[in-house]
Design an enzyme around this catalytic site. Structure first.
Site, PDB file in Angstrom:
ATOM      1  N   ASP A 172       0.828  -1.213   0.000  1.00 39.52           N
ATOM      2  CA  ASP A 172       0.000   0.000   0.000  1.00 39.52           C
ATOM      3  C   ASP A 172       0.864   1.267   0.000  1.00 39.52           C
ATOM      4  O   ASP A 172       2.100   1.181   0.015  1.00 39.52           O
ATOM      5  CB  ASP A 172      -0.941  -0.064   1.221  1.00 39.52           C
ATOM      6  CG  ASP A 172      -2.284   0.570   0.956  1.00 39.52           C
ATOM      7  OD1 ASP A 172      -2.375   1.449   0.089  1.00 39.52           O
ATOM      8  OD2 ASP A 172      -3.264   0.188   1.639  1.00 39.52           O
ATOM      9  N   ASP A 228      -9.888   3.555  -3.576  1.00 36.78           N
ATOM     10  CA  ASP A 228     -10.591   2.356  -3.094  1.00 36.78           C
ATOM     11  C   ASP A 228     -12.002   2.221  -3.663  1.00 36.78           C
ATOM     12  O   ASP A 228     -12.725   3.200  -3.806  1.00 36.78           O
ATOM     13  CB  ASP A 228     -10.715   2.400  -1.562  1.00 36.78           C
ATOM     14  CG  ASP A 228      -9.370   2.175  -0.896  1.00 36.78           C
ATOM     15  OD1 ASP A 228      -8.350   2.068  -1.601  1.00 36.78           O
ATOM     16  OD2 ASP A 228      -9.349   2.100   0.344  1.00 36.78           O
TER      17      ASP A 228
HETATM   18  C1  GLA Z   1      -5.888   1.391   1.513  1.00 34.99           C
HETATM   19  C2  GLA Z   1      -6.000   0.397   0.368  1.00 34.99           C
HETATM   20  C3  GLA Z   1      -7.163  -0.536   0.644  1.00 34.99           C
HETATM   21  C4  GLA Z   1      -6.928  -1.267   1.966  1.00 34.99           C
HETATM   22  C5  GLA Z   1      -6.715  -0.252   3.091  1.00 34.99           C
HETATM   23  C6  GLA Z   1      -6.256  -0.912   4.381  1.00 34.99           C
HETATM   24  O1  GLA Z   1      -6.999   2.238   1.566  1.00 34.99           O
HETATM   25  O2  GLA Z   1      -6.169   1.063  -0.847  1.00 34.99           O
HETATM   26  O3  GLA Z   1      -7.324  -1.459  -0.410  1.00 34.99           O
HETATM   27  O4  GLA Z   1      -5.831  -2.105   1.854  1.00 34.99           O
HETATM   28  O5  GLA Z   1      -5.739   0.716   2.748  1.00 34.99           O
HETATM   29  O6  GLA Z   1      -6.039   0.012   5.420  1.00 34.99           O
END
Ligand code: GLA
Length: 668
Positions: A172, A228
């Site tokens: 990430d 996301d």
């Molecule tokens: C980010 C990523 C998500 C998830 C969250 C976890 O937002 O893009 O897919 O992994 O972190 O905290």
């Protein structure tokens, strides 16, 4: 990870003659590299096809533990997902203690939630024939900030993951301390390579620094192209839109990742979920389920495991699927398959059903004297088409087809049924006319076609002509119409259901169709302020549209008196760009006058384009800024059924408090 293609391999690959490409998939625009077919993989790299698996984040967030992961692995096997190809069981954020081991500096699995440790979990998952994935961030902490990130610890952490038997890393982007993305992702890519263990490398950089341009070179097998996903239709559509133009960057061991699946999660209907699955499959997206597979309903399991749909996803024919046509709410997405057929997603973004079509020519298929074989991948029906490929698509839904030239012997003709109201809106007790159409898109005639319309509750349907049509030749349509009347019907949508049956070679076939129109309040009489009338719909960029108040702080009713350049208007609509407000005029009005401007409550900020549309045609436009005066508009609306007031931001969406001040409509 993907090794660098050698000059020889590249030369060999380039020597392969290019296949005849359909129009949509021709040469990429300038600046876009050629499709990855040219750099065919060596075969030793991971993720030769888009990875299939599951991840804990979308449903469970930080509420995860080792039992959930073990039970999920069990369910992936028991549900048939493993047999369908789902392989990776991926733990997302929150699996580790907040502090590293004080002596060794290694990650420590969370003592309460993962007491047996990650190695034991990997062993369990491996014993099921599956693979284990893990997560961390290229920063000082992960996104949930419950555990350390790997920035500056790449070698140690990659080796720890390898020692535990981890097979997949999602890496990430949070808390990255401003270190350039390529540098951070390369450090982990190199560290993973050094371990010698094959670990799929999933770059989760949200598309911020165009990872499709460099993700492969730092060892990535897939890269997120967006922020996301959430389990909502608007999220799925917005992520989809962000994939346009990225087609050329995808290929074996180098997949564009529009984020994990929300199939089976509560914010999507079954139809929306099916559309999401269809599109992600066509885009060669990694299919990482994000639902609770321990308790999923049969429909969600069936969507995730449909063999025909997965086959589209796993087929690498030289380029991921792409948008072929965009007609507003109706879109056609296609992917050329390696066997020469074309996978097609007919997408309906509107809420009402729509008939969406394309042709074999538009799909780039060769001419075929015997017609085209069309398989509906979700209903598992196959039919013969003479060249037109058309289907009714539910609102917020998709139909997924695979079309090939020839192979039509013994197949029934492709027939589409639809039902359309003459008027999408009627006022009060006004009548409407509804037409049911049977399109014979096949290569042979159908006979004894019978059409029927089910009268909606409270409505009377009277056929205005024959409903038993006899024979319909290939390429022709048959129609029947009904007049619909009601006495004081409820306002709101009226759902239409039609059916048709026909005979082909002594077999009876049947189809159904759905449609919709809306009963609106009768159009206003005389002269009125629009803010005193009920609107048909109102979409607003921020908070609700306000009546006789400005957009204010965005909660309903919290606006201030409408004020443009010091002039207070008692009547009007307070919106925030982008906004769309529709009113039903029923062709009874002649003139609309209004003063548009940015409300004084945002000072000199804001810049908005105001537009007045009548039945989908632009009638007037004006631009206003926070520093400028109000702009008067005087618009003829004769013959307009639905007038729409639109605002759009001109330079970013901040402070765009858009006032429609003193909006007067004059009707008969
Ligand atoms: C980010 C990523 C998500 C998830 C969250 C976890 O937002 O893009 O897919 O992994 O972190 O905290």
């Amino acid at each position: 990870m993907r090794t660098v293609v050698t000059a020889l391999a590249l030369a060999l690959a380039l020597a392969v003659p290019a296949a005849a490409a359909p129009p949509s998939q021709g040469a990429p625009p300038p600046g876009v590299p050629p499709s990855r077919t040219a750099s065919a993989p060596t075969g030793s790299e991971l993720a030769q096809t888009p990875p299939l698996g599951w991840n804990s984040w979308n449903t469970f967030g930080c509420d995860i533990n080792e039992k959930l992961i073990r039970d999920t692995a069990d369910a992936i096997v028991a549900s048939g997902m493993a047999a369908a190809g789902y392989e990776y069981v991926n733990i997302d954020d929150c699996w580790a203690e907040k502090e590293r081991d004080p002596v060794t500096g290694t990650y420590v699995a969370h003592h309460e939630r993962f007491p047996s440790g990650i190695k034991a979990l990997a062993d369990y998952v491996h014993a099921k024939g599956l693979k284990l994935g893990i997560y961390t961030s290229a920063g000082t902490e992960t996104c949930a900030r419950t555990m350390p990130g790997s920035l500056g610890h790449e070698d140690l952490d990659a080796q720890t993951f390898a020692d535990w038997g981890v097979d997949y890393l999602k890496y990430d982007n949070c808390n990255n301390q401003g270190v350039p993305a390529q540098e951070r992702y390369k450090a982990m890519g190199d560290a993973l390579a050094k371990t010698g263990r094959p670990i799929v490398y999933s770059i989760c950089e949200w598309g911020e620094n165009d990872p499709w341009l460099w993700g492969d070179s730092v060892g990535g097998d897939l890269w997120r192209t967006t922020g996301d996903i959430t389990d909502s239709w608007s999220s799925v559509m917005s992520l989809l839109d962000q994939q346009v133009g990225l087609e050329a960057y995808s290929g074996p061991s180098a997949w564009n990742d529009p984020d994990m699946l929300e199939v089976g999660n509560p914010g999507l209907t079954q139809g929306e979920s099916r559309a999401h699955m269809s599109l992600w499959a066509l885009l060669n997206a990694p299919l990482i389920a994000g639902n609770d597979v321990r308790s999923m309903p049969a429909w969600a399991r069936n969507q995730l495991t449909d063999p025909d749909v997965l086959a589209v996803n796993q087929d690498w024919s030289g380029r991921q699927g792409a948008k072929l046509r965009d007609d507003g709410d109706s879109e056609v997405w296609t992917k050329r398959m390696s066997d020469g057929s074309v996978a097609v997603v007919l997408l309906n973004r509107a809420s009402a059903p729509a008939t969406i079509g394309t042709t074999a020519t538009e799909l780039g298929l060769p001419r075929a004297a015997t017609g085209y074989r069309v398989r509906d991948l979700w209903t598992d029906t196959t039919a013969a088409s003479g060249g037109r490929v058309r289907a009714q698509v539910p609102g917020h839904g998709a139909v997924m087809l695979r079309v090939s030239a020839g192979g039509t012997a013994g197949l029934p003709p492709m027939v589409a049924v639809d039902v359309t109201p003459a008027q999408p809106y009627v006022g009060g007790s006004e009548a409407n006319t509804v037409t049911v159409t049977v399109h014979n898109d096949g290569t042979t005639a159908v006979t004894r076609a019978r059409l029927a319309l089910t009268a909606p509750v409270d409505w009377t349907a009277t056929a205005t002509g024959p409903t038993q049509l006899g024979s319909i030749a290939p390429g022709r349509t048959g129609t029947a119409t009904w007049r619909l009347t009601a006495d004081g019907p409820d306002l709101g949508p009226v759902d239409l259901t039609a059916s048709a049956s026909w005979i082909w070679r002594d077999r009876v076939f049947a189809g159904t169709a759905a449609g919709r129109f809306t009963v609106a309040s009768p159009a206003p009489a005389g002269t009125s302020y629009l803010s005193d009338l009920p609107w048909l719909y109102a979409e607003n960029g921020w908070g609700p549209v306000e009546r006789d108040r400005s957009n204010g702080e965005t909660a309903a009713g919290d606006g201030r008196p409408l004020t443009i350049a010091g002039t207070v208007h008692e009547k009007g609509l307070g919106s925030h760009a982008p906004s769309r407000i529709g009113y039903f005029l029923d062709s009874r009005c002649s003139r609309f006058t209004v003063t548009v401007g940015i409300d004084d409550e945002v000072g000199n900020q804001g810049r908005v384009r105001f537009e007045v549309w009548g039945d989908g045609v632009g009638l007037a436009t004006a631009e206003a800024t926070g520093a400028g005066a109000g702009v008067p508009l005087d618009v003829a609306v004769d013959g307009v059924d639905v007038v729409e007031l639109r605002t759009d931001p001109v330079d970013g969406q901040n402070y765009d408090h858009a006032d429609w001040a003193t909006p007067v409509i004059t009707c008969a």
